[in-house]
Design an enzyme around this catalytic site. Structure first.
Site, mmCIF file in Angstrom:
data_model
loop_
_atom_site.group_PDB
_atom_site.id
_atom_site.type_symbol
_atom_site.label_atom_id
_atom_site.label_comp_id
_atom_site.label_asym_id
_atom_site.label_seq_id
_atom_site.Cartn_x
_atom_site.Cartn_y
_atom_site.Cartn_z
ATOM 1 N N HIS A 192 -21.885 -40.654 -111.126
ATOM 2 C CA HIS A 192 -21.206 -42.221 -110.561
ATOM 3 C C HIS A 192 -23.077 -43.167 -111.441
ATOM 4 O O HIS A 192 -23.906 -43.240 -111.590
ATOM 5 C CB HIS A 192 -21.730 -42.391 -109.488
ATOM 6 N N HIS A 248 -22.096 -36.740 -109.533
ATOM 7 C CA HIS A 248 -21.673 -37.135 -107.857
ATOM 8 C C HIS A 248 -20.049 -36.116 -107.537
ATOM 9 O O HIS A 248 -20.240 -36.073 -105.889
ATOM 10 C CB HIS A 248 -21.426 -38.394 -108.393
ATOM 11 N N ARG A 257 -12.134 -38.760 -111.408
ATOM 12 C CA ARG A 257 -11.311 -39.297 -110.536
ATOM 13 C C ARG A 257 -10.921 -40.713 -110.206
ATOM 14 O O ARG A 257 -12.301 -41.321 -110.684
ATOM 15 C CB ARG A 257 -12.348 -38.700 -109.396
ATOM 16 N N GLU A 302 -13.101 -50.965 -106.258
ATOM 17 C CA GLU A 302 -13.685 -50.015 -106.584
ATOM 18 C C GLU A 302 -13.570 -50.385 -107.732
ATOM 19 O O GLU A 302 -12.738 -50.509 -107.877
ATOM 20 C CB GLU A 302 -14.274 -49.192 -105.986
ATOM 21 N N ARG A 320 -14.943 -45.967 -113.964
ATOM 22 C CA ARG A 320 -16.140 -44.042 -113.689
ATOM 23 C C ARG A 320 -17.063 -43.943 -115.056
ATOM 24 O O ARG A 320 -17.919 -44.099 -115.148
ATOM 25 C CB ARG A 320 -16.419 -44.045 -112.979
#
Ligand code: FAD
Ligand code: SIN
Length: 523
Positions: free
Chosen positions: A241, A349, A384, A113, A288
Site C-alpha cells: 500500500h 498490504h 488488486r 480510490e 497501487r
C-alpha cells in the site's frame, strides 16, 4: 479430544463468517479462530467495498478498471462474475445489519480510490471493516448452528498423509478430513473431523518487516494447504500500500486510506513538490503498484525515509467528518492533518496469490474450500484494484457455500484419523531461536523481495530462506507446538513460495517489478 462437524471454518474474518452464515441452516458449523473472534484483516479495512450502485457507474466500467489494474493477468470470466454478482452480496450484508454512510439525499456516499474510474466504494467513515466485522459477528453469535471457538490455532489440515498414505502435488485424489487445531486454553491439539472445510485465514503481511496487517496475518492457510500438497499460485504478487503512516517503531503500520487521495489529498516530496504526474496521468490516484513504485523511486533519489500526503488544502470539517479515525490517530502523534502534511511510506498490504480455487471456491484438495485473501481466484491478476478484496471474499464465500451445501451430505466423516502425535517433543528452551529467525525472515523479504526486485536479490533471498527453513524444521521436529513456532514455519513457507514464484516470472508485470526484465510498456 476429537470433534465432529458438518462445516469447519478456519478464520473469522469476512470470508469465514459470511460462509458460516450461509451454510448454517443446513448443518452444524464450527469456526475456529486463533485469537479474538473479531481479530482479522477485515476489522482494519478502511476505504470500503467496491460495488456498482447506479449510473453513471456500470458493471462494464468496474470490470474494465479491475482488468486494467490487474495488468493483463486477471481471469476475465472471474472478473465479470465477481463484479456482477457482488452488488447482490453487498445487499445481503446490509440486510445482516452492516451500515454504510449515506449523503443528505439518502443515497450511499460513494468514495473513489486509485484505479477506479468512478466513485463506487461503499464505506462506513474510515472504519468500514470494523463495521462489517461487527455485523457479521453479531449475526453469527445469534445463529444456533454456529459455534465460534476463539484461541484455537489450526496447525494442519488433515489428509491421507496423516493416515500414512503419501500423495503428490497436483494429484486429484487428495482429500481433506478436517484439521488439527491447538486449543490455546488447554494446550491440547484437538482433531476436528469435518465433512467440508473452508480455509479463510486471510493474508500474510507479517512475512515483511513493515505491514499494514494485524499480527494474525501470517499466511497460515496458504502454508497448510501447500504442505498438504494443494496447489498455490500467483504468490509473487505482493501488494504494497503506498500510504502507510511513517511512525518508526509502530508495528503494524497504521494505514492512511487511499480514499484520502480519492478525496483530493496529494503526494509530495519533502520540498513540497508534486511528483506523481511524472509517473502516471492519473497522478496520486493511479493503481497501487504504480504509486508505490513511484514513492519508492522518489525516496531512493532523495534519500528520504518517507514522502508526504498533503490534505491541508481540503475542507477541514469535511476531512474530519469522513476520516475521523485517521484524523485522531495522526493527532495522537502530533500531526493535525488539516494543517500539516502526513509522512507516509509504502508497506506490505495484500497478497494477490494464494490457494488456487475454481469459481466455487474449491481448492485442488477434495472437500476443501478457500475464500478471502488466502485464495487465488483469478480476480486480481498481477495487481488488486483497491477495495475489490472485501467484494471478492463475499462472492467466494457465497459460491463456496452453494457447493458445500449441495455436497456435504454425501461426504462421510473419516473415522480412522489418528490423534496428533507429539512424541519426542519438549518445550522450547530458547524463544529467541524463533524470534531471531522471524526477524531474519522479515529482513530478507523486505530487503530482497520488496517493491523492486532483481535476479541477484531473489537468489540471495532464496539462499537465506533455505537456511531458515532447515533450522526451523529441525526445531519443529523436537519442540512442543506453539503458535509462534507454527507461524514462523508458515511464514518461511510463504516467503519461499513468494521468492520461487518471483524467480520463475521473467518479466515485470503489475506488482512484480524486476530490474532484470524491464516492463514492456513503461507507465
Ligand atoms: P481476515 O479478515 O484476515 O480473517 C482471517 C481470519 O483467520 C482471522 O480470524 C484470523 O485470526 C484467522 N486465522 C488465521 N490463521 C489462523 C489459524 N492458523 N488458525 C485459526 N485461525 C486463523 N480490502 C478492501 O476491499 N477494502 C478496504 O478498504 C481494505 N482496507 C484494508 C485496510 C487494512 C489496514 C488492511 C490490513 C486490509 C485492507 N483490505 C481492504 C484488505 C481486506 O481487509 C482483506 O483482504 C480481507 O478483510 C480479508 O478477509 P478474510 O476473511 O480473507 O481474512
Ligand atoms: C484503503 O483504504 O486504502 C485500503 C483499501 C484496500 O486495500 O482495498
Amino acid at each position: 479430544m476429537q470433534r465432529e462437524v458438518d462445516f469447519l471454518v478456519i478464520g473469522s474474518g469476512i470470508a469465514g463468517l459470511t460462509y458460516a452464515l450461509k451454510v448454517a441452516d443446513q448443518g452444524n458449523v464450527i469456526i475456529i479462530t486463533k485469537t479474538l473472534e473479531d481479530e482479522s484483516n477485515t476489522k482494519y479495512a478502511q476505504g470500503g467495498i467496491a460495488s456498482v450502485q447506479h449510473a453513471p457507474d456500470t458493471f462494464e466500467k468496474h470490470i474494465h478498471d479491475t482488468l486494467e489494474a490487474g495488468a493483463g493477468l486477471c481471469d476475465e470470466k472471474i472478473v465479470r462474475m465477481v463484479i456482477t454478482e457482488g452488488s447482490e452480496r453487498v445487499k445481503e450484508i446490509i440486510e445482516w445489519g452492516t451500515r454504510f454512510d449515506k449523503n443528505e439525499k439518502g443515497d450511499y456516499d460513494l468514495a473513489r480510490e486509485g484505479g477506479h474510474s468512478e466513485h463506487r466504494v461503499l464505506h462506513f467513515k474510515d472504519s468500514t471493516g470494523n463495521e462489517i466485522e461487527r455485523a457479521l459477528i453479531e449475526e453469527a453469535n445469534n445463529h444456533p448452528n454456529i459455534e465460534i471457538f476463539t484461541h484455537y490455532f489450526a496447525v494442519d489440515i488433515i489428509t491421507q498423509h496423516h493416515l500414512g498414505i503419501e500423495v503428490t502435488r497436483h494429484s486429484t485424489g487428495i482429500e481433506c478430513y478436517g484439521a488439527y487445531a491447538l486449543n490455546l486454553q488447554t494446550h491440547e491439539i484437538e482433531t476436528i473431523l469435518a465433512r467440508t472445510t473452508l480455509v479463510a485465514t486471510g493474508g500474510a503481511g507479517h512475512v515483511y518487516k513493515t505491514t499494514t496487517n494485524p499480527v494474525i496475518a501470517t499466511g497460515d492457510g496458504v502454508a497448510m494447504v501447500y504442505r498438504a500438497k494443494g496447489v498455490v499460485e500467483d504468490m509473487e504478487f505482493i501488494q504494497f500500500h503506498p500510504t502507510a503512516l511513517y511512525h518508526p517503531g509502530e508495528n503494524p503500520s497504521f494505514l492512511i486510506s487511499e480514499a484520502v487521495r480519492g478525496f483530493g489529498a496529494v503526494l509530495k516530496t519533502h520540498d513540497g513538490s508534486e511528483f506523481m504526474h511524472r509517473y502516471d496521468e492519473r497522478k496520486s490516484l493511479a493503481p497501487r503498484d504504480i504509486v508505490a513504485r513511484a514513492i519508492d523511486n522518489e525516496m531512493k533519489i532523495s534519500g528520504d525515509d518517507f514522502v508526504f500526503l498533503d490534505c491541508t488544502h481540503l475542507d477541514a470539517a469535511e476531512l474530519k467528518k469522513h476520516f475521523p479515525k485517521i484524523y485522531e490517530k495522526c493527532l495522537s502523534i502530533g500531526i493535525d492533518i488539516t494543517k500539516t502534511m502526513i509522512p507516509v511510506v509504502p508497506a506490505a498490504h495484500y497478497i494477490c496469490g494464494g490457494i488456487k480455487v475454481d469459481e466455487f471456491g474449491k481448492s485442488s484438495i477434495r472437500n476443501l474450500y478457500a475464500a478471502g485473501e488466502c485464495a487465488r481466484t483469478g480476480l486480481h491478476g498481477a495487481n488488486r484494484l483497491a477495495s475489490n478484496s472485501l467484494l471478492e471474499a463475499l462472492v467466494y464465500a457465497h459460491r463456496a457455500s452453494l457447493d458445500a451445501k449441495t455436497n456435504f451430505r454425501k461426504i462421510i466423516l473419516k473415522q480412522d484419523v489418528p490423534d496428533w502425535n507429539a512424541e519426542g517433543t519438549s518445550s522450547p528452551k530458547e524463544m529467541v531461536l524463533i524470534t531471531h529467525n522471524l526477524t531474519e525472515l522479515q529482513n530478507v523479504m523486505s530487503n530482497y523481495v520488496g517493491i523492486v526486485r532483481s535476479n541477484v536479490r531473489l537468489k540471495r533471498a532464496l539462499d537465506r530462506l533455505r537456511i531458515l527453513y532447515g533450522e526451523t524444521e529441525a526445531l519443529y521436529e523436537k519442540t512442543t507446538i506453539s503458535p509462534q513456532l507454527c507461524e514462523l514455519r508458515n511464514m518461511i513457507m510463504v516467503g519461499y513460495l513468494i521468492v520461487k514464484a518471483a524467480i520463475k516470472r521473467k518479466e515485470s508485470v503489475g506488482l512484480h517489478y524486476t530490474t532484470d526484465y524491464p516492463p514492456l510498456q513503461s507507465k
